[in-house]
Write a protein that holds these residues in place. Structure first.
Motif, short mmCIF file in Angstrom:
data_model
loop_
_atom_site.label_atom_id
_atom_site.label_comp_id
_atom_site.label_asym_id
_atom_site.label_seq_id
_atom_site.Cartn_x
_atom_site.Cartn_y
_atom_site.Cartn_z
N ALA A 218 43.95 -44.06 -13.34
CA ALA A 218 44.08 -43.46 -14.51
C ALA A 218 43.66 -41.99 -14.30
O ALA A 218 44.25 -40.98 -15.21
N TYR A 219 42.71 -41.46 -13.43
CA TYR A 219 42.32 -39.96 -13.10
C TYR A 219 43.39 -39.23 -12.59
O TYR A 219 43.80 -38.19 -12.70
N VAL A 220 44.33 -40.24 -11.73
CA VAL A 220 45.38 -39.53 -10.89
C VAL A 220 46.47 -39.18 -11.89
O VAL A 220 47.13 -38.01 -11.67
N VAL A 221 46.85 -40.24 -12.92
CA VAL A 221 47.86 -39.98 -13.66
C VAL A 221 47.31 -38.85 -14.78
O VAL A 221 48.41 -37.95 -15.02
N ALA A 222 46.17 -38.73 -14.97
CA ALA A 222 45.73 -37.52 -15.91
C ALA A 222 45.85 -36.07 -15.46
O ALA A 222 46.50 -35.35 -15.64
N GLY A 223 45.62 -36.36 -14.15
CA GLY A 223 45.82 -35.12 -13.13
C GLY A 223 47.36 -34.56 -13.11
O GLY A 223 47.49 -33.44 -13.11
N ALA A 224 47.86 -35.57 -12.79
CA ALA A 224 49.50 -35.05 -12.73
C ALA A 224 50.06 -34.94 -14.07
O ALA A 224 50.96 -33.97 -13.79
N ALA A 233 52.03 -40.66 -20.96
CA ALA A 233 51.41 -41.02 -19.77
C ALA A 233 49.91 -40.56 -19.83
O ALA A 233 48.84 -41.04 -19.26
N PHE A 234 49.66 -39.14 -20.19
CA PHE A 234 48.48 -38.38 -20.12
C PHE A 234 47.66 -39.33 -21.23
O PHE A 234 46.49 -39.45 -20.83
#
Length: 262
Positions: A218-224, A233-234
């Motif tokens: 979840a955090y990686v997708v938010a950062g990407a 996605a965010f």
């Protein structure tokens, strides 16, 4: 022939033959030689290898690592990015190693996960973040087991401490998997608590790898996807971060009232 006693009417008495035990000579036993007293080097080695000396070394190492992180300011990776020569697979591996070292030094994992997504995207960022998570957990576990377990185990006397130690020692994989999935439990605290227990290293690493996937992803997708905050996605990633956090807060609050009622 009869001897003189028999001839005089007396009773004859036979002398017993000398046995082998009568011929044995008592050998004096040597007194035990006392062990030589340890020298100065031996006493120093004993003091340095004592449980409390190793625990002090662990505290010094962790404090030094935390101070180094404050000086180096790893959060600048979010704005400056990685050096140009650290691209592709090399960059992912280098970031995973740095991630692991930062978690040992108590750098918050959400920040590192966001940076992994911003630097490498969703897929490679997740690989780098999960690799760093497992590496950092393993380093913390080994440090706590070698330097702190022998000194801290005699201090597990309270009811809650004994219950936690029993749970981790008997049901290590299941307990650590729940700790990784449940939001709000500090990553470093779970690592060092597991190292003090009798939990094995392999179940600890497997539970960490599996239990860290949802939150880390979840955090990686938010950062990407931080550059497009209105993308689905965010928004889904934010929901995956917020909903478990709120659920964990509600559960912790209800447990708190139950403990007060007892």
């Amino acid at each position: 022939m009869l001897d003189a006693t028999n001839r005089s009417g007396g009773t004859a008495t036979a002398r017993p033959r000398a046995g082998s035990s009568d011929l044995a000579v008592a050998v004096p036993t040597a007194a035990p030689v006392p062990a030589p007293a340890p020298g100065f080097a031996g006493r120093c080695a004993r003091v340095l290898l004592s449980p409390w000396s190793r625990l002090s070394l662990l505290v010094v190492l962790l404090a030094s690592a935390a101070a180094a992180m404050v000086v180096l300011e790893p959060h600048h990776l979010l704005t400056d990015g990685l050096p140009a020569r650290l691209g592709g697979v090399v960059g992912v591996v280098a970031y995973a190693v740095a991630y692991g070292a930062c978690t040992v030094a108590f750098v918050p994992r959400p920040l590192l996960n966001l940076a992994a997504g911003a630097l490498f995207g969703s897929q490679f960022g997740l690989v780098a973040a999960l690799g760093g998570t497992v590496l950092g957990a393993g380093l913390a576990f080994c440090l706590g087991r070698v330097l702190g377990q022998e000194a801290l185990r005699p201090l597990l006397r309270g009811r809650w401490l004994k219950a936690a130690d029993h749970q981790l020692s008997r049901h290590g994989f299941r307990s650590m998997l729940a700790a990784r999935l449940f939001p709000g439990i500090p990553f470093a605290a779970a690592n060092y608590c597991a190292s003090v227990s009798r939990m094995g290293l392999l179940p600890f690493l497997l539970a960490t790898a599996l239990g860290s996937i949802p939150n880390t992803a979840a955090y990686v997708v938010a950062g990407a996807r931080a550059s497009t905050p209105t993308s689905p996605a965010f928004l889904i990633a934010l929901a995956c971060i917020a909903v478990p956090g709120l659920a964990g807060a509600v559960v912790a609050w209800r447990k708190r009232h139950r403990l007060r009622g007892r």
